[in-house]
Design an enzyme around this catalytic site. Structure first.
Site, PDB file in Angstrom:
ATOM      1  N   THR A 122      -7.348  11.024 -16.737  1.00  0.00           N
ATOM      2  CA  THR A 122      -5.918  11.049 -17.083  1.00  0.00           C
ATOM      3  C   THR A 122      -5.647  11.085 -18.399  1.00  0.00           C
ATOM      4  O   THR A 122      -5.968  10.463 -19.238  1.00  0.00           O
ATOM      5  CB  THR A 122      -5.189   9.568 -16.329  1.00  0.00           C
ATOM      6  OG1 THR A 122      -5.638   9.520 -15.012  1.00  0.00           O
ATOM      7  CG2 THR A 122      -3.612   9.641 -16.431  1.00  0.00           C
ATOM      8  N   PHE A 148      -6.481  10.669  -8.215  1.00  0.00           N
ATOM      9  CA  PHE A 148      -5.497   9.792  -7.472  1.00  0.00           C
ATOM     10  C   PHE A 148      -6.294   8.745  -6.784  1.00  0.00           C
ATOM     11  O   PHE A 148      -5.970   8.365  -5.750  1.00  0.00           O
ATOM     12  CB  PHE A 148      -4.509  10.579  -6.737  1.00  0.00           C
ATOM     13  CG  PHE A 148      -3.785  11.582  -7.313  1.00  0.00           C
ATOM     14  CD1 PHE A 148      -2.644  11.263  -8.133  1.00  0.00           C
ATOM     15  CD2 PHE A 148      -4.129  12.886  -7.495  1.00  0.00           C
ATOM     16  CE1 PHE A 148      -1.866  11.986  -8.883  1.00  0.00           C
ATOM     17  CE2 PHE A 148      -3.430  13.880  -8.298  1.00  0.00           C
ATOM     18  CZ  PHE A 148      -2.183  13.575  -9.031  1.00  0.00           C
ATOM     19  N   LYS A 200       0.390  13.690 -12.624  1.00  0.00           N
ATOM     20  CA  LYS A 200      -0.487  12.386 -12.515  1.00  0.00           C
ATOM     21  C   LYS A 200       0.024  11.288 -13.351  1.00  0.00           C
ATOM     22  O   LYS A 200       0.304   9.916 -12.685  1.00  0.00           O
ATOM     23  CB  LYS A 200      -2.013  12.591 -13.190  1.00  0.00           C
ATOM     24  CG  LYS A 200      -2.735  11.605 -13.402  1.00  0.00           C
ATOM     25  CD  LYS A 200      -2.958  10.578 -12.009  1.00  0.00           C
ATOM     26  CE  LYS A 200      -3.619   9.219 -12.365  1.00  0.00           C
ATOM     27  NZ  LYS A 200      -4.755   9.164 -12.638  1.00  0.00           N
ATOM     28  N   ASN A 204       1.636   7.795 -11.368  1.00  0.00           N
ATOM     29  CA  ASN A 204       1.298   6.269 -11.818  1.00  0.00           C
ATOM     30  C   ASN A 204       2.733   5.517 -12.500  1.00  0.00           C
ATOM     31  O   ASN A 204       2.758   4.178 -12.203  1.00  0.00           O
ATOM     32  CB  ASN A 204       0.512   6.170 -12.876  1.00  0.00           C
ATOM     33  CG  ASN A 204      -1.075   6.403 -12.272  1.00  0.00           C
ATOM     34  OD1 ASN A 204      -1.287   6.396 -10.990  1.00  0.00           O
ATOM     35  ND2 ASN A 204      -2.034   6.154 -13.040  1.00  0.00           N
ATOM     36  N   PHE A 245       3.507  -0.096  -1.483  1.00  0.00           N
ATOM     37  CA  PHE A 245       3.821  -0.381  -2.851  1.00  0.00           C
ATOM     38  C   PHE A 245       5.056  -1.155  -3.015  1.00  0.00           C
ATOM     39  O   PHE A 245       5.994  -0.999  -3.751  1.00  0.00           O
ATOM     40  CB  PHE A 245       3.835   0.808  -3.780  1.00  0.00           C
ATOM     41  CG  PHE A 245       2.563   0.968  -4.466  1.00  0.00           C
ATOM     42  CD1 PHE A 245       1.356   1.296  -3.903  1.00  0.00           C
ATOM     43  CD2 PHE A 245       2.493   0.693  -5.883  1.00  0.00           C
ATOM     44  CE1 PHE A 245       0.020   1.443  -4.150  1.00  0.00           C
ATOM     45  CE2 PHE A 245       0.846   0.528  -6.514  1.00  0.00           C
ATOM     46  CZ  PHE A 245      -0.005   1.248  -5.734  1.00  0.00           C
ATOM     47  N   GLY A 253      -0.931  -4.392 -12.883  1.00  0.00           N
ATOM     48  CA  GLY A 253      -1.935  -4.241 -13.972  1.00  0.00           C
ATOM     49  C   GLY A 253      -3.228  -3.424 -13.656  1.00  0.00           C
ATOM     50  O   GLY A 253      -2.893  -2.318 -12.772  1.00  0.00           O
ATOM     51  N   CYS A 256      -5.425   1.505 -15.208  1.00  0.00           N
ATOM     52  CA  CYS A 256      -4.563   2.701 -15.139  1.00  0.00           C
ATOM     53  C   CYS A 256      -2.971   2.459 -15.435  1.00  0.00           C
ATOM     54  O   CYS A 256      -2.693   2.932 -16.716  1.00  0.00           O
ATOM     55  CB  CYS A 256      -4.680   3.302 -13.639  1.00  0.00           C
ATOM     56  SG  CYS A 256      -6.304   3.715 -13.550  1.00  0.00           S
TER      57      CYS A 256
HETATM   58  C1  UGA Z   1      -3.791   3.403  -9.535  1.00  0.00           C
HETATM   59  C2  UGA Z   1      -2.995   4.506  -8.459  1.00  0.00           C
HETATM   60  O1  UGA Z   1      -2.475   3.825  -7.606  1.00  0.00           O
HETATM   61  C3  UGA Z   1      -3.995   5.609  -8.125  1.00  0.00           C
HETATM   62  O2  UGA Z   1      -3.323   6.649  -7.449  1.00  0.00           O
HETATM   63  C4  UGA Z   1      -4.475   6.179  -9.591  1.00  0.00           C
HETATM   64  O3  UGA Z   1      -5.426   7.077  -9.243  1.00  0.00           O
HETATM   65  C5  UGA Z   1      -5.298   5.226 -10.567  1.00  0.00           C
HETATM   66  O4  UGA Z   1      -4.173   4.056 -10.839  1.00  0.00           O
HETATM   67  C6  UGA Z   1      -5.644   5.930 -11.722  1.00  0.00           C
HETATM   68  O5  UGA Z   1      -4.833   6.435 -12.501  1.00  0.00           O
HETATM   69  O6  UGA Z   1      -6.982   5.992 -11.855  1.00  0.00           O
HETATM   70  P1  UGA Z   1      -5.406   1.364  -9.096  1.00  0.00           P
HETATM   71  O7  UGA Z   1      -5.422   1.058 -10.712  1.00  0.00           O
HETATM   72  O8  UGA Z   1      -6.785   1.354  -8.742  1.00  0.00           O
HETATM   73  O9  UGA Z   1      -4.836   2.770  -8.661  1.00  0.00           O
HETATM   74  O10 UGA Z   1      -4.734   0.221  -8.739  1.00  0.00           O
HETATM   75  P2  UGA Z   1      -3.243   0.009  -7.694  1.00  0.00           P
HETATM   76  O11 UGA Z   1      -3.778  -0.190  -6.164  1.00  0.00           O
HETATM   77  O12 UGA Z   1      -2.549   1.235  -7.777  1.00  0.00           O
HETATM   78  O13 UGA Z   1      -2.811  -1.304  -8.219  1.00  0.00           O
HETATM   79  C7  UGA Z   1      -2.090  -1.408  -9.397  1.00  0.00           C
HETATM   80  C8  UGA Z   1      -1.395  -2.819  -9.670  1.00  0.00           C
HETATM   81  O14 UGA Z   1      -0.449  -2.922  -8.716  1.00  0.00           O
HETATM   82  C9  UGA Z   1      -2.292  -3.905  -9.304  1.00  0.00           C
HETATM   83  O15 UGA Z   1      -2.133  -4.962 -10.313  1.00  0.00           O
HETATM   84  C10 UGA Z   1      -1.770  -4.401  -7.800  1.00  0.00           C
HETATM   85  O16 UGA Z   1      -1.959  -5.632  -7.428  1.00  0.00           O
HETATM   86  C11 UGA Z   1      -0.295  -3.936  -7.985  1.00  0.00           C
HETATM   87  N1  UGA Z   1       0.320  -3.755  -6.613  1.00  0.00           N
HETATM   88  C12 UGA Z   1       0.050  -2.626  -5.907  1.00  0.00           C
HETATM   89  C13 UGA Z   1       1.107  -4.605  -6.346  1.00  0.00           C
HETATM   90  O17 UGA Z   1       1.685  -5.665  -6.748  1.00  0.00           O
HETATM   91  N2  UGA Z   1       1.756  -4.658  -5.023  1.00  0.00           N
HETATM   92  C14 UGA Z   1       1.799  -3.591  -4.358  1.00  0.00           C
HETATM   93  O18 UGA Z   1       2.328  -3.045  -3.236  1.00  0.00           O
HETATM   94  C15 UGA Z   1       0.796  -2.497  -4.867  1.00  0.00           C
END
Ligand code: UGA
Length: 435
Positions: A122, A148, A200, A204, A245, A253, A256
């Site tokens: 990214t 992604f 991208k 995010n 989401f 957090g 990413c």
């Molecule tokens: C995120 C993106 O979702 C991916 O699509 C992307 O490829 C990736 O970053 C990246 O740039 O490499 P990730 O960092 O693994 O993926 O985590 P997420 O599942 O997106 O969660 C991010 C934060 O949001 C976490 O703290 C999670 O607890 C929070 N979250 C997520 C919520 O509080 N509520 C939700 O409904 C979803």
């Protein structure tokens, strides 16, 4: 079958390597760290990622996956070179691209004509152009193919991708990269290089904005007697919004969202655009962390000095052992600053600097004046709440993930503040503290 070289054996690189191998390609992972190399070559993943190890093992057994150092890598045989290197944030919010530049500088003179270099990390919009200039090879195409992948579900996100984005000037190079993904059902979206890079970041930042919005609506629910799960059910059933989401939490957090939103904000400023919405998204996330601590403080009678707070969860979300930019750590830092002692437990994190980590979720609660749930691990949902109530000094739970059943907790004698729900049972006062 093509020889795909993947530079970088982190989450993105190894998931990419193992998945391409699974799709039938021959893959060489180029990794700098010898300890990591030896783990990968023995078929084990150097970090926890469900499903990854099985694919790595299968690839190594089939002799289609190998690991090299930058010195021994077979650059001249590679048909594709995927750049999967970390782009951490610098203090000013910009992305540190030095690992990318270094990898391209090493590979550039060694690659054969016709190789396609693919940027998967990214990166700020415009990076591929800079890499192209550094490569300085008119016989090599440079393509942007952002990832992604969600940690904890990275392999499945790769193999069941909704779309594969390929940013390219050169249609033939784009087609060749698209062909590597044959076997994946998601549609291929071909764009300009700049659009792919920006898309991208946009994804995010949009998701982070959605979460900051939901956490702000959760705050309004608490103040107005509404229930966030009912509100998000209504929101999510509008197909223009979508149900994903929308789970409130302590704030967002991970490795990413925080880094990418800071980077996009920085790049926007540099390009002459004051991205106020993104700034508000980031500020609202800090506000979420502050609110969690206020809740815990309220539940301890308004003062955290000398109080002990049990924390369930250190990982930035369930399904991963990753604590980078974890909301739990942001909350713990604030608790420490307010004078509280913290004892934490996480099923996947046994050590973390500056934090006392207990053996299990119950040990974390012994003598605690409040318990807060910061990561949504299923085992917390099914914990023995009677046992928890028995060993705490005060029976208060601040559940930022909304996973503790309020009726069950109340029955066990616990008072629960659950994110996005009006507090029932009154604010506990100092008299509820047993020691
Ligand atoms: C995120 C993106 O979702 C991916 O699509 C992307 O490829 C990736 O970053 C990246 O740039 O490499 P990730 O960092 O693994 O993926 O985590 P997420 O599942 O997106 O969660 C991010 C934060 O949001 C976490 O703290 C999670 O607890 C929070 N979250 C997520 C919520 O509080 N509520 C939700 O409904 C979803």
């Amino acid at each position: 079958m093509s020889l795909v070289q993947v530079i970088g054996g982190g989450y993105v690189g190894l998931t990419t390597a193992a998945s391409f191998c699974h799709l039938g390609h021959e893959v060489e992972v180029v990794e700098l760290d010898p300890a990591r190399r030896s783990k990968i070559s023995s078929g084990s993943a150097p970090f926890f990622e469900p499903g990854l190890e099985a694919l790595l093992e299968a690839g190594i057994r089939a002799k289609r996956l190998r690991v090299s150092s930058p010195d021994t890598a077979e650059y001249q045989s590679a048909e594709f070179v995927f750049l999967c290197l970390p782009t951490p944030d610098l203090p000013d919010g910009s992305a540190d691209l030095s690992a990318l530049y270094e990898a391209v500088a090493i590979a550039a003179p060694r690659l054969s004509a016709g190789t396609v270099v693919v940027s998967k990390s990214t990166v700020p919009v415009g990076t591929a152009r800079q890499l192209e200039a550094l490569l300085a090879r008119s016989d090599i195409a440079l393509v942007s193919n952002p990832e992604f992948l969600q940690e904890g579900a990275a392999v499945s996100a790769f193999l069941n991708a909704e779309r594969v984005v390929i940013g390219a000037d050169d249609a033939e190079a784009a087609n060749r990269v698209a062909a590597l993904y044959a076997g994946i059902e998601g549609r291929v979206v071909v764009t300009s290089v700049e659009s792919a890079e920006l898309a991208k970041h946009a994804c995010n930042a949009f998701l982070a904005t959605k979460l900051s919005f939901v956490n702000s609506i959760a705050a309004l629910c608490e103040l107005n007697g509404a229930d966030i799960s009912e509100v998000t059910e209504v929101m999510g059933s509008d197909s223009r919004i979508g149900p994903k989401f929308l789970n409130p939490g302590p704030g967002w957090g991970g490795s990413c969202f925080p880094k990418d939103s800071a980077s996009l904000l920085h790049d926007a400023r540099r390009a002459g655009f004051d991205f106020q919405l993104l700034q508000a998204t980031i500020a609202a996330n800090e506000q979420s962390f502050d609110r969690v601590v206020e809740r815990i403080s309220d539940s301890c009678g308004g003062d955290l000095k000398g109080r002990t707070v049990a924390v369930w969860g250190l990982a930035f979300k369930a399904g991963t052992a990753d604590v980078r930019h974890s909301p739990a750590l942001a909350v713990i830092a604030r608790l420490h600053a307010a004078g509280a002692s913290v004892v934490a437990f996480d099923p996947m994190v046994s050590r973390i600097e500056g934090v006392t980590v207990a053996e299990d979720e119950y040990a974390a609660c012994a003598g605690a004046h409040a318990l807060t749930v910061l990561t949504e691990w299923p085992q917390f949902q099914w914990a023995d709440l009677g046992r928890v109530a028995e060993i705490m000094a005060a029976r208060v739970v601040v559940d930022t993930r909304g996973i503790i059943d309020v009726d069950r907790a109340t029955h066990a004698g616990l008072q629960v503040w659950s994110v996005g729900r009006a507090h029932h049972g009154g604010t506990p006062d100092a008299s509820s503290v047993r020691s």
